[in-house]
Enzyme design. Structure first.
Site, PDB file in Angstrom:
ATOM      1  N   TRP A  37       0.824  -1.212   0.000  1.00 52.22           N
ATOM      2  CA  TRP A  37       0.000   0.000   0.000  1.00 52.22           C
ATOM      3  C   TRP A  37       0.852   1.253   0.000  1.00 52.22           C
ATOM      4  O   TRP A  37       0.534   2.241  -0.668  1.00 52.22           O
ATOM      5  CB  TRP A  37      -0.995  -0.008   1.156  1.00 52.22           C
ATOM      6  CG  TRP A  37      -2.064  -1.028   0.939  1.00 52.22           C
ATOM      7  CD1 TRP A  37      -2.252  -2.177   1.639  1.00 52.22           C
ATOM      8  CD2 TRP A  37      -3.058  -1.032  -0.097  1.00 52.22           C
ATOM      9  NE1 TRP A  37      -3.311  -2.891   1.116  1.00 52.22           N
ATOM     10  CE2 TRP A  37      -3.813  -2.218   0.059  1.00 52.22           C
ATOM     11  CE3 TRP A  37      -3.374  -0.164  -1.146  1.00 52.22           C
ATOM     12  CZ2 TRP A  37      -4.872  -2.538  -0.794  1.00 52.22           C
ATOM     13  CZ3 TRP A  37      -4.430  -0.476  -1.994  1.00 52.22           C
ATOM     14  CH2 TRP A  37      -5.167  -1.654  -1.811  1.00 52.22           C
ATOM     15  N   ASP A  83      -1.156   6.733   6.333  1.00 54.23           N
ATOM     16  CA  ASP A  83      -2.272   5.884   5.940  1.00 54.23           C
ATOM     17  C   ASP A  83      -2.450   4.885   7.079  1.00 54.23           C
ATOM     18  O   ASP A  83      -1.614   4.009   7.283  1.00 54.23           O
ATOM     19  CB  ASP A  83      -1.934   5.157   4.631  1.00 54.23           C
ATOM     20  CG  ASP A  83      -2.998   4.135   4.241  1.00 54.23           C
ATOM     21  OD1 ASP A  83      -4.019   4.020   4.943  1.00 54.23           O
ATOM     22  OD2 ASP A  83      -2.792   3.439   3.211  1.00 54.23           O
ATOM     23  N   LYS A 112     -12.346  -1.446   7.723  1.00 54.40           N
ATOM     24  CA  LYS A 112     -11.685  -2.476   8.533  1.00 54.40           C
ATOM     25  C   LYS A 112     -12.188  -2.393   9.986  1.00 54.40           C
ATOM     26  O   LYS A 112     -12.969  -3.215  10.416  1.00 54.40           O
ATOM     27  CB  LYS A 112     -10.160  -2.338   8.477  1.00 54.40           C
ATOM     28  CG  LYS A 112      -9.572  -2.832   7.152  1.00 54.40           C
ATOM     29  CD  LYS A 112      -9.325  -1.701   6.231  1.00 54.40           C
ATOM     30  CE  LYS A 112      -8.420  -1.983   5.066  1.00 54.40           C
ATOM     31  NZ  LYS A 112      -8.800  -3.002   4.110  1.00 54.40           N
TER      32      LYS A 112
END
Ligand code: PMP
Length: 368
Positions: free
Chosen positions: A104, A177, A201
Site C-alpha cells: 500500500w 495511511d 476495517k
C-alpha cells in the site's frame, strides 16, 4: 437469523454484531424520523446528530486535538493517495518522502509521483516487506528536506505494522495511511499532521474515509484544486459540501459508539487485539518447520497475521478445510499467497481461539 460465519476478511471486514442489529432495527424506519437512514436528507436534524456524534466519538476515543479537523471523505484510502500530494506537494519546495513498508505504501508513492517529486528514504521491498524501520533507522533515513513524510502504519497485505507511532525528525510534516489499524489501539494523533483511514476495517462499512488534518496545513493548499479534492471544502462545510455517504457515516457512528460503550475504549480494544494476535502467532511459532510467519517478529501486525505453509497445495487445503469449519476470508492476498487472518476489533476472541485450534490441528494432521 441466517448463520453468520467466522469472518477473518481483510476488508471490508467483520462488523460488531450489535451494530448490525441496530442498523437492522433502524433500516426500514428510524424511531422519531419515520424513514430509513437510506432515505433521509443529509441536511436534516437526524443526520446532523449522527455527524456530531461520529465526530465526538472519534475525538473522545483517539483524543483528537482541537487543532485537528475530522473530515468524512469518499473515494477510499486510494483517493487519499491522490488528495494528499495534490494538497501538500503541488507547488512545494521539496519532494515528498514516502517510507515504503509494503504494497500500500508503494501504491501511495506511485500516485504521489503524478503530483510532484517523490523520494523513498526507506523501503522494505528488497527483503519482501517483512520489516519496518527502527526508530534510529527512520531518523537516519529522513535527512533531506521534504514537503512531508508519508508512512503506512499497518500494511494490510504483508501483515507488517509499526509497533507504535513512527518517530520522524522534529519539524517534519507527518502523514499516515492508517486504514487497517485505525481505532485498533490508542494513537497519539498529535504526532500526525494528517492521518487517513478507509473505514471498512475497524471503523465501519466501505464508502467513507476518515481524515484527521491539522488546521495549519489548510493554509498551504494550492488555490486551483478541484473543489472536492481540496481538504478545505470538507473542513469549511463540515463534510457536507455535497451529499456524504449517509448510511456509511451512520454505521461508523454506531461502531464508534460500540467501541466507547461496549468495548470501553481503545486501551481495552488494544488489549483484546494483542491477545487475539498472540493466540495465532503462538501456534505459528510452535511449528517452525511447518508454518512460516511472513513478518519479522518486531514488525508483526496485530491486525493481519500472515504466514506460509510448506506448499501451495497445503495452503489451498488449509483455506478449504477452514471454510468447511465456517471460517472465511483466510486466503492470502493474490500478490503474496499464503494465509492471512485479519483480526479487526469486531472479530471476537472466541473466533480466534477456534482458528488457533484449527491451525494446531491442521499442523498435527499434515506435518511430515
Ligand atoms: N491502504 C491500506 C493500508 C489498505 O489496507 C487499503 C485497502 N485494503 C487501502 C489503502 C486502499 O483502500 P481503498 O480500497 O479504501 O481505496
Amino acid at each position: 437469523m441466517t448463520e453468520r460465519l467466522l469472518n477473518f476478511s481483510p476488508g471490508p471486514g467483520a462488523l460488531p454484531l450489535p451494530v448490525l442489529e441496530q442498523a437492522q432495527r433502524d433500516l426500514v424506519s428510524l424511531p422519531g424520523v419515520g424513514a430509513s437512514p437510506l432515505e433521509v436528507s443529509h441536511r436534516g436534524p437526524w443526520f446532523g446528530q449522527v455527524l456530531d456524534e461520529a465526530e465526538a466519538n472519534l475525538r473522545a476515543l483517539l483524543g483528537v486535538p482541537d487543532h485537528h479537523h475530522v473530515l468524512f471523505c469518499q473515494g477510499g484510502a486510494t483517493m487519499q493517495f491522490s488528495m494528499v500530494p495534490m494538497n501538500l506537494l503541488r507547488g512545494a519546495e521539496h519532494p515528498a518522502a514516502y517510507v515504503v513498508t509494503g504494497a500500500w505504501g508503494a501504491k501511495a508513492a506511485a500516485e504521489a509521483r503524478r503530483a510532484g517529486p517523490v523520494t523513498v528514504p526507506w523501503s522494505g521491498e528488497a527483503d519482501g516487506y517483512r520489516r519496518v524501520p527502527s526508530r534510529e533507522d527512520l531518523l537516519a533515513a529522513v535527512v533531506d528536506a521534504h514537503a512531508y513524510v508519508h508512512v503506512t502504519t499497518n500494511e494490510t497485505i504483508q501483515g507488517v505494522q509499526y509497533p507504535g507511532e513512527p518517530v520522524v525528525p522534529d519539524g517534519t510534516t507527518l502523514v499516515a495511511d492508517a486504514s487497517s489499524d485505525f481505532l485498533s489501539r490508542p494513537t497519539d494523533v498529535a504526532r500526525f499532521d494528517l492521518l487517513y483511514a478507509g473505514a471498512q476495517k475497524n471503523a465501519g462499512p466501505a464508502g467513507v474515509t476518515v481524515v484527521l488534518i491539522r488546521d495549519e496545513l489548510l493554509a498551504t493548499i494550492p488555490e486551483d484544486l478541484p473543489t472536492l479534492l481540496d481538504y478545505r471544502t470538507f473542513a469549511d462545510h463540515r463534510s457536507l459540501f455535497n451529499t456524504p455517504p449517509v448510511f456509511a457515516v451512520y454505521v461508523l457512528m454506531l461502531v464508534t459508539r460500540w467501541l466507547r460503550d461496549d468495548v470501553g475504549g481503545l486501551i481495552e480494544a488494544d488489549r483484546r487485539n494483542r491477545h487475539k494476535a498472540a493466540l495465532l502467532y503462538t501456534e505459528i511459532d510452535a511449528a517452525p518447520g511447518f508454518y512460516r510467519g511472513h513478518a519479522d517478529a518486531a514488525a508483526r501486525s496485530l491486525m493481519n497475521v500472515t504466514w506460509r505453509l510448506p506448499s501451495e497445495v497445503l495452503e489451498r487445503r488449509f483455506v478449504e478445510e477452514a471454510e468447511g469449519h465456517g471460517m472465511i476470508g483466510l486466503r492470502g492476498h493474490r500478490s503474496v499467497g499464503g494465509i492471512r487472518a485479519s483480526l479487526y476489533n469486531a472479530v471476537p476472541t472466541e473466533h480466534v481461539e477456534t482458528l488457533a485450534a484449527f491451525v494446531r490441528d491442521f499442523r498435527d494432521r499434515n506435518a511430515g
